[in-house]
Design an enzyme around this catalytic site. Structure first.
Site, PDB file in Angstrom:
ATOM      1  CB  CYS A   1      27.031  15.402  -4.386  1.00  0.00           C
ATOM      2  SG  CYS A   1      26.476  14.038  -5.424  1.00  0.00           S
TER       3      CYS A   1
ATOM      4  CB  CYS B   1      30.234   7.923  -6.877  1.00  0.00           C
ATOM      5  SG  CYS B   1      31.170   9.382  -6.367  1.00  0.00           S
TER       6      CYS B   1
ATOM      7  CB  CYS C   1      25.326   7.532  -7.393  1.00  0.00           C
ATOM      8  SG  CYS C   1      25.176   7.654  -5.585  1.00  0.00           S
TER       9      CYS C   1
ATOM     10  CB  CYS D   1      27.859  16.027  -8.563  1.00  0.00           C
ATOM     11  SG  CYS D   1      28.944  17.137  -9.474  1.00  0.00           S
TER      12      CYS D   1
END
EC number: 1.8.4.10
Length: 239
Positions: free
Chosen positions: A117, A197, A200, A223
């Site tokens: 991240c 994303c 994830c 994040c």
């Protein structure tokens, strides 16, 4: 005026303001300085994007392309920007050099998601925000336990962060989208309440926290973009 005091004063001033008023005043507030909006173009992003388009469509909008987003999100970003007439969307990507150094195989998220991240999202955004004094986010209190006390204005590091939708719930967001006939993210209909994303992010089940599908099963709910006084504050996803 110190940033903390400025944020507190604006929070008091707008304690009863609607999001549209908060957005307009933030963009016109000379004491705040130069303001940008940061948008993920995710599940609920179109609400605030529409408010921006009605107030100042040339507002800088920073969109972080981590290069691991769903293809649907990338297309949605283009479609929404065109439909709403947003003329200053800036696509921010991670450093190519740093990707080759730290995640050449694209598997860092499986080993150290926090580092991934930082590499793909947090650092690129910090760099992109360098020229701004304040930024608008789409965070809301209802999204998770770690956001329950979210203020409308807050000091975040060396900048002011503005959260116009802080006290809106899911019902208000849905009603606004329907009222203005706004385009919906295609993955919402497939069970994704919060989008990040692709590796994830998972679907959420009925009754789950909206962000339960982010980093599922991990001691991680943010994040790292949203920090307090320069420090990342991590909390478990609400049960």
């Amino acid at each position: 005026m110190p940033l903390k005091e400025l944020a507190e004063r604006r929070a008091i001033l707008h304690r009863k303001s609607d999001p549209q008023t908060i957005v307009k005043h933030a963009l016109d507030d000379v004491q705040l300085g130069k303001v940008a909006m940061v948008s993920s173009f995710g599940a609920e992003s179109v609400v605030l994007l529409h408010m921006i388009s009605q107030t100042a469509p040339d507002t800088p909008i920073l969109f972080i392309d981590t290069e691991m987003l769903f293809p649907e999100t990338l297309q949605y970003q283009k479609d929404v920007a065109e439909e709403l007439g947003l003329t200053n969307v800036q696509v921010v990507k991670p450093s190519r050099e740093k990707l080759l150094e730290q995640d050449v195989d694209g598997i860092l998220h499986t080993i150290d998601p926090d580092a991934c991240c930082a590499l793909r999202k947090t650092q690129p955004l910090e760099d992109a925000l360098e020229g701004y004094d304040a930024w608008i986010t789409g965070r809301k209190r209802y999204q998770s336990g770690s956001r329950a006390e979210l203020p409308v204005y807050e000091k975040s590091g060396r900048k002011i962060k503005i959260n116009p939708l802080a006290d809106w719930n899911a019902a208000k967001l849905v009603a606004y989208i329907e009222e203005h006939n706004l385009p919906k993210h295609p993955l919402v209909a497939r069970g994704f309440q919060s989008l990040g994303c692709a590796p994830c992010t998972t679907k959420t089940k009925p009754g789950e926290d909206p962000r339960a599908g982010r980093w599922r099963g991990q001691d991680k709910s943010e994040c790292g973009i949203h920090i307090v006084d320069g420090k990342v504050v991590r909390q478990r996803n609400a049960a």
